[in-house]
Design a protein around this motif. Structure first.
Motif, PDB file in Angstrom:
ATOM      1  N   ARG A  51      -9.612  46.838  43.775  1.00 10.29           N
ATOM      2  CA  ARG A  51      -9.286  47.062  45.190  1.00 10.29           C
ATOM      3  C   ARG A  51     -10.586  47.141  45.976  1.00 10.29           C
ATOM      4  O   ARG A  51     -11.387  48.042  45.763  1.00 10.29           O
ATOM      5  N   ILE A  52     -10.797  46.200  46.864  1.00 11.17           N
ATOM      6  CA  ILE A  52     -12.019  46.152  47.658  1.00 11.17           C
ATOM      7  C   ILE A  52     -11.643  45.928  49.112  1.00 11.17           C
ATOM      8  O   ILE A  52     -10.946  44.968  49.445  1.00 11.17           O
ATOM      9  N   SER A  53     -12.123  46.800  49.975  1.00 13.32           N
ATOM     10  CA  SER A  53     -11.872  46.670  51.406  1.00 13.32           C
ATOM     11  C   SER A  53     -12.425  45.325  51.874  1.00 13.32           C
ATOM     12  O   SER A  53     -13.582  45.004  51.617  1.00 13.32           O
ATOM     13  N   PRO A  54     -11.635  44.543  52.577  1.00  8.67           N
ATOM     14  CA  PRO A  54     -12.073  43.191  52.929  1.00  8.67           C
ATOM     15  C   PRO A  54     -13.229  43.109  53.924  1.00  8.67           C
ATOM     16  O   PRO A  54     -13.994  42.152  53.898  1.00  8.67           O
ATOM     17  N   ARG A  55     -13.401  44.091  54.786  1.00  5.90           N
ATOM     18  CA  ARG A  55     -14.436  43.999  55.823  1.00  5.90           C
ATOM     19  C   ARG A  55     -15.376  45.196  55.903  1.00  5.90           C
ATOM     20  O   ARG A  55     -16.292  45.199  56.729  1.00  5.90           O
ATOM     21  N   TYR A  56     -15.166  46.222  55.078  1.00  4.13           N
ATOM     22  CA  TYR A  56     -16.001  47.416  55.172  1.00  4.13           C
ATOM     23  C   TYR A  56     -17.438  47.088  54.826  1.00  4.13           C
ATOM     24  O   TYR A  56     -17.700  46.368  53.883  1.00  4.13           O
ATOM     25  N   PRO A  57     -18.445  47.589  55.580  1.00  2.00           N
ATOM     26  CA  PRO A  57     -18.314  48.490  56.717  1.00  2.00           C
ATOM     27  C   PRO A  57     -18.159  47.753  58.042  1.00  2.00           C
ATOM     28  O   PRO A  57     -17.544  48.273  58.958  1.00  2.00           O
ATOM     29  N   ASP A  58     -18.740  46.552  58.158  1.00  2.00           N
ATOM     30  CA  ASP A  58     -18.670  45.864  59.455  1.00  2.00           C
ATOM     31  C   ASP A  58     -18.820  44.355  59.303  1.00  2.00           C
ATOM     32  O   ASP A  58     -19.445  43.703  60.129  1.00  2.00           O
ATOM     33  N   LEU A  59     -18.232  43.788  58.260  1.00  6.12           N
ATOM     34  CA  LEU A  59     -18.365  42.351  58.034  1.00  6.12           C
ATOM     35  C   LEU A  59     -17.577  41.565  59.082  1.00  6.12           C
ATOM     36  O   LEU A  59     -16.436  41.903  59.383  1.00  6.12           O
ATOM     37  N   PRO A  60     -18.169  40.511  59.624  1.00  3.40           N
ATOM     38  CA  PRO A  60     -17.466  39.709  60.631  1.00  3.40           C
ATOM     39  C   PRO A  60     -16.327  38.886  60.032  1.00  3.40           C
ATOM     40  O   PRO A  60     -15.357  38.575  60.708  1.00  3.40           O
ATOM     41  N   GLU A  61     -16.444  38.529  58.748  1.00  4.60           N
ATOM     42  CA  GLU A  61     -15.414  37.767  58.039  1.00  4.60           C
ATOM     43  C   GLU A  61     -14.993  38.561  56.808  1.00  4.60           C
ATOM     44  O   GLU A  61     -15.819  39.232  56.198  1.00  4.60           O
ATOM     45  N   PRO A  62     -13.738  38.453  56.399  1.00  9.13           N
ATOM     46  CA  PRO A  62     -13.321  39.181  55.199  1.00  9.13           C
ATOM     47  C   PRO A  62     -13.942  38.583  53.935  1.00  9.13           C
ATOM     48  O   PRO A  62     -14.267  37.398  53.886  1.00  9.13           O
ATOM     49  N   ARG A  63     -14.116  39.428  52.948  1.00  7.80           N
ATOM     50  CA  ARG A  63     -14.586  38.961  51.646  1.00  7.80           C
ATOM     51  C   ARG A  63     -13.543  38.032  51.044  1.00  7.80           C
ATOM     52  O   ARG A  63     -12.353  38.167  51.305  1.00  7.80           O
ATOM     53  N   SER A  64     -13.988  37.128  50.183  1.00  3.68           N
ATOM     54  CA  SER A  64     -13.060  36.208  49.529  1.00  3.68           C
ATOM     55  C   SER A  64     -12.623  36.768  48.182  1.00  3.68           C
ATOM     56  O   SER A  64     -13.060  37.856  47.768  1.00  3.68           O
ATOM     57  N   GLU A  65     -11.817  36.007  47.480  1.00  3.20           N
ATOM     58  CA  GLU A  65     -11.383  36.409  46.141  1.00  3.20           C
ATOM     59  C   GLU A  65     -12.521  36.300  45.125  1.00  3.20           C
ATOM     60  O   GLU A  65     -12.392  36.719  43.982  1.00  3.20           O
ATOM     61  N   HIS A  66     -13.677  35.755  45.538  1.00  5.67           N
ATOM     62  CA  HIS A  66     -14.821  35.585  44.646  1.00  5.67           C
ATOM     63  C   HIS A  66     -15.853  36.715  44.784  1.00  5.67           C
ATOM     64  O   HIS A  66     -16.991  36.570  44.331  1.00  5.67           O
ATOM     65  N   VAL A  67     -15.453  37.815  45.377  1.00  7.01           N
ATOM     66  CA  VAL A  67     -16.362  38.940  45.583  1.00  7.01           C
ATOM     67  C   VAL A  67     -16.952  39.411  44.249  1.00  7.01           C
ATOM     68  O   VAL A  67     -16.273  39.402  43.220  1.00  7.01           O
ATOM     69  N   LEU A  68     -18.236  39.768  44.290  1.00  9.59           N
ATOM     70  CA  LEU A  68     -18.938  40.306  43.128  1.00  9.59           C
ATOM     71  C   LEU A  68     -19.391  41.716  43.462  1.00  9.59           C
ATOM     72  O   LEU A  68     -20.075  41.933  44.468  1.00  9.59           O
ATOM     73  N   MET A  69     -19.019  42.665  42.635  1.00  8.98           N
ATOM     74  CA  MET A  69     -19.475  44.047  42.782  1.00  8.98           C
ATOM     75  C   MET A  69     -20.528  44.251  41.690  1.00  8.98           C
ATOM     76  O   MET A  69     -20.205  44.267  40.502  1.00  8.98           O
ATOM     77  N   ILE A  70     -21.789  44.358  42.106  1.00  6.76           N
ATOM     78  CA  ILE A  70     -22.903  44.407  41.161  1.00  6.76           C
ATOM     79  C   ILE A  70     -23.514  45.802  41.169  1.00  6.76           C
ATOM     80  O   ILE A  70     -23.938  46.296  42.207  1.00  6.76           O
ATOM     81  N   GLU A  71     -23.551  46.416  39.996  1.00  5.59           N
ATOM     82  CA  GLU A  71     -24.210  47.703  39.826  1.00  5.59           C
ATOM     83  C   GLU A  71     -25.519  47.438  39.088  1.00  5.59           C
ATOM     84  O   GLU A  71     -25.514  46.838  38.015  1.00  5.59           O
ATOM     85  N   ALA A  72     -26.617  47.846  39.681  1.00  4.33           N
ATOM     86  CA  ALA A  72     -27.933  47.682  39.086  1.00  4.33           C
ATOM     87  C   ALA A  72     -28.490  49.056  38.762  1.00  4.33           C
ATOM     88  O   ALA A  72     -28.788  49.838  39.661  1.00  4.33           O
ATOM     89  N   VAL A  73     -28.592  49.368  37.482  1.00  2.00           N
ATOM     90  CA  VAL A  73     -29.138  50.648  37.054  1.00  2.00           C
ATOM     91  C   VAL A  73     -30.619  50.431  36.771  1.00  2.00           C
ATOM     92  O   VAL A  73     -30.995  49.577  35.972  1.00  2.00           O
ATOM     93  N   LEU A  74     -31.454  51.202  37.473  1.00  2.79           N
ATOM     94  CA  LEU A  74     -32.905  51.061  37.396  1.00  2.79           C
ATOM     95  C   LEU A  74     -33.530  52.349  36.878  1.00  2.79           C
ATOM     96  O   LEU A  74     -32.902  53.402  36.895  1.00  2.79           O
ATOM     97  N   SER A  75     -34.772  52.260  36.459  1.00  9.13           N
ATOM     98  CA  SER A  75     -35.504  53.452  36.031  1.00  9.13           C
ATOM     99  C   SER A  75     -35.695  54.385  37.223  1.00  9.13           C
ATOM    100  O   SER A  75     -35.934  53.927  38.348  1.00  9.13           O
ATOM    101  N   SER A  76     -35.609  55.684  36.977  1.00 10.37           N
ATOM    102  CA  SER A  76     -35.786  56.642  38.062  1.00 10.37           C
ATOM    103  C   SER A  76     -37.172  56.483  38.684  1.00 10.37           C
ATOM    104  O   SER A  76     -38.135  56.152  38.004  1.00 10.37           O
ATOM    105  N   GLY A  77     -37.218  56.673  39.973  1.00  9.60           N
ATOM    106  CA  GLY A  77     -38.476  56.538  40.698  1.00  9.60           C
ATOM    107  C   GLY A  77     -38.773  55.128  41.177  1.00  9.60           C
ATOM    108  O   GLY A  77     -39.833  54.887  41.744  1.00  9.60           O
TER     109      GLY A  77
END
Length: 133
Positions: A51-77
């Motif tokens: 479930r992904i909000s199509p325009r949050y926070p202020d996108l002019p066009e809605p996201r498509s079905e090809h949306v990628l949710m990327i989590e990048a875990v990095l070293s602290s600091g």
């Protein structure tokens, strides 16, 4: 060492996932991470399970079905400028691979390397320290 988790809707082909993987890895290398620092996992979810909000926070066009949710875990600091560089590179490389920037969501998290192991039962070395061969 970035650890990338890429969450997407099911139905992507192996070729599409390979292109996404290559783009993210190229972005990581261009942001200064080593070529052999390549850690990614893909999670594919059915439409009802993502479930992904199509325009949050202020996108002019809605996201498509090809949306990628990327989590990048990095070293602290990790410096904000390096995160900014990595974010820009991810969006640029994914766009070159055919992903609309509107469909790219990136979330950074940090962990202390002393709380991780890359294998062999050894704790991760501090950033910038590589074992001698």
């Amino acid at each position: 060492m970035p650890l990338f988790t890429i969450t997407m809707r099911s139905g992507r082909t192996v070729a599409e996932k390979n292109a996404i993987s290559a783009a993210i890895h190229e972005a990581s290398v261009s942001a200064g991470y080593p070529e052999d620092d390549h850690f990614q996992r893909f999670i594919s979810s059915e439409e009802a399970d993502l479930r992904i909000s199509p325009r949050y926070p202020d996108l002019p066009e809605p996201r498509s079905e090809h949306v990628l949710m990327i989590e990048a875990v990095l070293s602290s600091g990790t410096e904000k400028e390096r995160k900014r560089l990595l974010l820009s590179a991810i969006v640029t490389h994914l766009q070159a691979a055919g992903t609309d920037p509107n469909d790219v969501m990136v979330f950074f998290g940090e962990f202390d390397r002393a709380n991780s192991s890359f294998g062999g039962g050894r704790f991760a070395l501090p950033v910038g320290v590589r074992p001698k061969k």
